[in-house]
Structures are given as C-alpha cells and as structure tokens.
Design a protein around this motif. Structure first.
Motif, PDB file in Angstrom:
ATOM      1  N   ASP A 158       9.657  73.436 -22.708  1.00  0.00           N
ATOM      2  CA  ASP A 158       8.827  74.398 -23.721  1.00  0.00           C
ATOM      3  C   ASP A 158       8.575  73.641 -25.270  1.00  0.00           C
ATOM      4  O   ASP A 158       8.092  74.045 -25.837  1.00  0.00           O
ATOM      5  CB  ASP A 158       9.659  75.543 -23.860  1.00  0.00           C
ATOM      6  N   PHE A 159       8.992  72.640 -25.223  1.00  0.00           N
ATOM      7  CA  PHE A 159       8.919  71.594 -26.404  1.00  0.00           C
ATOM      8  C   PHE A 159       7.463  70.779 -26.505  1.00  0.00           C
ATOM      9  O   PHE A 159       7.580  69.937 -27.224  1.00  0.00           O
ATOM     10  CB  PHE A 159      10.140  70.954 -26.915  1.00  0.00           C
ATOM     11  N   GLY A 160       6.661  70.994 -25.410  1.00  0.00           N
ATOM     12  CA  GLY A 160       5.654  70.105 -25.421  1.00  0.00           C
ATOM     13  C   GLY A 160       4.935  69.721 -24.142  1.00  0.00           C
ATOM     14  O   GLY A 160       4.319  68.923 -23.895  1.00  0.00           O
ATOM     15  N   ARG A 172      11.809  89.163 -24.194  1.00  0.00           N
ATOM     16  CA  ARG A 172      11.075  90.186 -24.833  1.00  0.00           C
ATOM     17  C   ARG A 172      10.509  90.009 -26.280  1.00  0.00           C
ATOM     18  O   ARG A 172       9.652  90.586 -26.743  1.00  0.00           O
ATOM     19  CB  ARG A 172      11.648  91.718 -24.986  1.00  0.00           C
ATOM     20  N   ASP A 173      11.239  89.007 -26.653  1.00  0.00           N
ATOM     21  CA  ASP A 173      10.982  88.414 -27.960  1.00  0.00           C
ATOM     22  C   ASP A 173       9.995  87.299 -28.153  1.00  0.00           C
ATOM     23  O   ASP A 173      10.384  86.322 -28.664  1.00  0.00           O
ATOM     24  CB  ASP A 173      12.245  88.410 -28.976  1.00  0.00           C
ATOM     25  N   ASP A 174       8.795  87.315 -27.555  1.00  0.00           N
ATOM     26  CA  ASP A 174       7.929  86.012 -27.364  1.00  0.00           C
ATOM     27  C   ASP A 174       7.649  85.673 -28.688  1.00  0.00           C
ATOM     28  O   ASP A 174       7.516  84.320 -28.803  1.00  0.00           O
ATOM     29  CB  ASP A 174       6.774  86.411 -26.524  1.00  0.00           C
ATOM     30  N   GLN A 199       7.922  80.713 -32.324  1.00  0.00           N
ATOM     31  CA  GLN A 199       8.054  80.329 -33.579  1.00  0.00           C
ATOM     32  C   GLN A 199       9.167  79.243 -33.522  1.00  0.00           C
ATOM     33  O   GLN A 199       9.123  78.025 -34.308  1.00  0.00           O
ATOM     34  CB  GLN A 199       8.281  81.309 -34.604  1.00  0.00           C
ATOM     35  N   SER A 200      10.129  79.466 -32.849  1.00  0.00           N
ATOM     36  CA  SER A 200      11.182  78.742 -32.908  1.00  0.00           C
ATOM     37  C   SER A 200      10.739  77.361 -32.149  1.00  0.00           C
ATOM     38  O   SER A 200      11.377  76.277 -32.793  1.00  0.00           O
ATOM     39  CB  SER A 200      12.387  79.211 -31.985  1.00  0.00           C
ATOM     40  N   CYS A 201      10.103  77.442 -31.122  1.00  0.00           N
ATOM     41  CA  CYS A 201       9.589  76.233 -30.380  1.00  0.00           C
ATOM     42  C   CYS A 201       8.797  75.296 -31.508  1.00  0.00           C
ATOM     43  O   CYS A 201       8.616  74.059 -31.287  1.00  0.00           O
ATOM     44  CB  CYS A 201       8.884  76.396 -29.171  1.00  0.00           C
TER      45      CYS A 201
END
Length: 223
Positions: free
Chosen positions: A53-55, A124-126, A131-133
C-alpha cells in the motif's frame, strides 16, 4: 538487491516471495509476477504484500487467470493495526479451501472480536487510510532526499522504510553511532546487507531526530 524472476526457473514445490521486498523495500512490477506465474503454472506461488500500500503494485488482479496464485496481505503496516495481528489471503477458491482445512491446527493468531471490530472499522474508513499512506510516502521521499544529500545511496523503496548505505561509513558503525544518540535503526549483519541500514519512515520530527545526529556523526568522521 532485486528479485530476478529468471532465477526461479527450476523445479520447486512452491515459491514464496515478498513484494515489495524486505528489507530492501524494492518492488517488483506486476508484469514480472505474471512471468513468474507463467513459468510455474502447476505449483503454489505465494506473494507476501505486507508493504504494497506504500507504492507497490499488487498481484491481486492476476488471481482470476492464475488459480495457483495466493496473495497475502496484512493490516499491521498501512492500517496501523499491528497489535491486532490481522492478516488475510486472496486467491482461487481451491487455495482458500486448503487454507481452511489446516488453519485450525496451525493458526497461531485466531481473530477475536476486538480484532475483527478494529479491522472492519479500518476497512470502512478508506479516506483516512489513503491519507495515512500518502503521509508515509511523502515522508519517505523527504527522508530519502535528506539521506542522499548526506551522501547515502538509497535503494528505490515502495515500503514504509528505506534501505540505505553511506559511502564513507560502514553499516555497523553507523548504526552504533546513531544508537548513542537514541536513534534506533535496523541492521542486518550479513555479507550482502551489512553496509546497509533499514530506516523506518516516521513523522517529520522523527526524520529531524535522525538527520541531526547523522550530520554530527559524519562531521566527526571527516574531522
């Protein structure tokens, strides 16, 4: 420091790789995973995507055409749920059924109600997840620029860490010197990895706490 698919062209009972890789952080393009699957259509190919998920580029879209592919992901990294020990597998129904047949005997981390509730809320909090990633990726790029400015060679990372070495200081010495400044980095004292440090991407303050002593260490070494 990269996976070469051609190295896997031999008989095997199964193939397991991490993509992006650990500890290098280097990602393998999906097209290379396709080549690997085409070379080995009759054995399980497991791709651990803990850091994808980090690229990275997930192999999950290949499952439809490759029933021998099992993609394993975790919510410990990009979802920041390490304490809940939540992971999951994506694959053809045959592989998933095989996992179900053995999991009750070998699964060391059964999912309790709290873990399931936390994982469900995270999915559920996509917007927050994205934003975090994005913050981690931006922090990784900023830290990479600072390390390069200080003379480090940094491998291209698609993870939440970088793998870097300095041309003038060895990995063990630099790790020990940073520890004196209360900065902990990972060091793997093996022949190929000994020159490198694995440095986790933290907050902006964490990066400053890394760079400032690094400047001091390099200044003392050149004096």
């Amino acid at each position: 420091m990269r996976i070469r698919v051609e190295n896997y062209r031999r008989e095997a009972g199964s193939i397991v790789i991490a993509n992006p890789n650990a500890p290098t952080g280097v990602g393998l393009p999906r097209a290379e995973i396709t080549r690997l699957l085409e070379d080995h259509p009759d054995i399980p190919v497991v791709v651990d995507e803990a850091y994808v998920d980090f690229g990275g580029e997930s192999a999950a879209p290949l499952i439809t055409d490759h029933p021998n592919l099992l993609v394993v992901q975790t919510m410990s990294k990009s979802c920041a749920l390490a304490g809940l020990r939540v992971g999951y597998a994506l694959g053809d129904v045959g592989l998933i059924e095989a996992l179900h047949r053995v999991k009750d005997s070998f699964n060391s981390y059964p999912l309790g109600h709290l873990a399931q509730a936390g994982a469900t809320a995270s999915v559920r909090d996509d917007p927050y997840f994205r934003q975090s990633c994005a913050r981690v990726v931006a922090g990784r790029e900023a830290m990479t620029r600072e390390l390069i400015r200080l003379g480090f060679a940094v491998l291209p990372s698609s993870a939440n860490f970088v793998f870097a070495k300095h041309r003038a200081r060895g990995g063990p010495e630099f790790a020990a010197a940073l520890r004196e400044h209360a900065v902990l980095v990972r060091h793997f004292n093996k022949p190929r990895t000994a020159p490198y440090l694995r440095i986790t991407v933290g907050s902006e303050d964490d990066v400053r706490r890394l760079i400032a002593p690094a400047v001091d260490i390099l200044g003392r070494s050149s004096a």
